[in-house]
Design a protein around this motif. Sequence first.
Motif, short mmCIF file in Angstrom:
data_model
loop_
_atom_site.label_atom_id
_atom_site.label_comp_id
_atom_site.label_asym_id
_atom_site.label_seq_id
_atom_site.Cartn_x
_atom_site.Cartn_y
_atom_site.Cartn_z
N PHE A 1 27.17 54.95 29.63
CA PHE A 1 25.89 55.19 30.31
C PHE A 1 24.87 55.77 29.35
O PHE A 1 23.94 55.69 29.77
N GLU A 2 25.25 56.22 28.23
CA GLU A 2 24.53 56.86 27.40
C GLU A 2 23.66 56.23 26.62
O GLU A 2 22.40 56.65 26.08
N LYS B 1 22.52 53.01 26.61
CA LYS B 1 21.74 51.71 27.17
C LYS B 1 20.13 52.00 26.89
O LYS B 1 19.64 53.11 26.86
N PRO C 1 16.57 52.06 28.16
CA PRO C 1 15.91 51.93 29.39
C PRO C 1 14.87 50.87 29.23
O PRO C 1 14.29 50.08 28.31
N SER D 1 19.99 53.62 33.73
CA SER D 1 19.22 53.90 32.74
C SER D 1 17.54 53.48 32.63
O SER D 1 16.76 53.27 31.69
N LYS E 1 16.35 58.07 31.03
CA LYS E 1 16.94 58.81 29.72
C LYS E 1 17.71 60.14 30.36
O LYS E 1 16.79 60.80 30.92
#
Length: 316
Positions: A20-21, A23, A25, A110, A113
Amino acid sequence: MINFWAENFRLSPNISMSSFEDKIPLNRSFTQTLSDYYQLTKPGITLAVVSSMLVGFVLGSGDSISYAIMIHAIIGTYLIAAGTGAHNQFMERKLDGLMKRTAKRPLPDSRIKPKKGMIFSLTLIFSGLLYLVLMVNPIAGAVSFATTLIYLAAYTPMKQVSAINIAIGAVPGALPPVGGWAAASGTISEPGMWLLFAIVFFWQVPHVMAIAWMCKDDYSGAGFKMLPKGDETGIKTSIYSLICTILLFPVTYLLFGMQLTGWVFLILGMLLALFFLVYAILFLKERTKENARKLMFVSIAYLPLVWVAVFIDRLF
């Protein structure tokens, strides 16, 4: 402390460290971004917190309500409650991404952030705390901060450890009326506020357990432990729900017996508790997802209607 619990989230075998970190936005309009940040505050829960605080404030005010203090209490409570909901989503962003019901939240999707979500949530929390201390009183600020601390530092991480998290989470869930009473009176020693605490506490257990039974597969897949250990048939879940629902009856009567409310509240409160009890019994008899869903919807209706009963009673 935040980093400590964030590290604990990485222990779940179902979570990828980079899921998840990294991606990028999506490009969002200002209105869409504003909507995302609003969703981050858990608006439904925040509204429920403010409503519960108002009930405590009104009953704690006795015969004389300071509307100026009440408005300040609403603003401060809203800020700290919204920040707490947002920070909970920041802490659980990876786990939320693993569940269907939460995967489209702004952080796991995303649209926001993580760093921005963290700054946003902490800003709201400490702004609300400062506002309550300066504009209301330090006791009200302390109650709200304790609510946030228990919710984020105890309840949130405990959801991955044991179903006892439901009882722990019911504590901060039940503190808003105490905070409202403290805002009006400057004390936390009056028994009336703790009866309001008891109503929300006993309401919250069947409410959360009904949701947990409905979403047990989703929760389990994400590593959340929201049901009693070994409760494959749901018998423990339904019994705990039933016990807490039954306990609403004596608490409702005590509010009347201590002359904090009148006959209008007693009659309406008892009828609402009876309606709640019927669906808790149905869930005990047949522990299906459909009966859990019915119990959940009844629980959603119960608390605001009880608060409405308090305000109606005040009019008479």
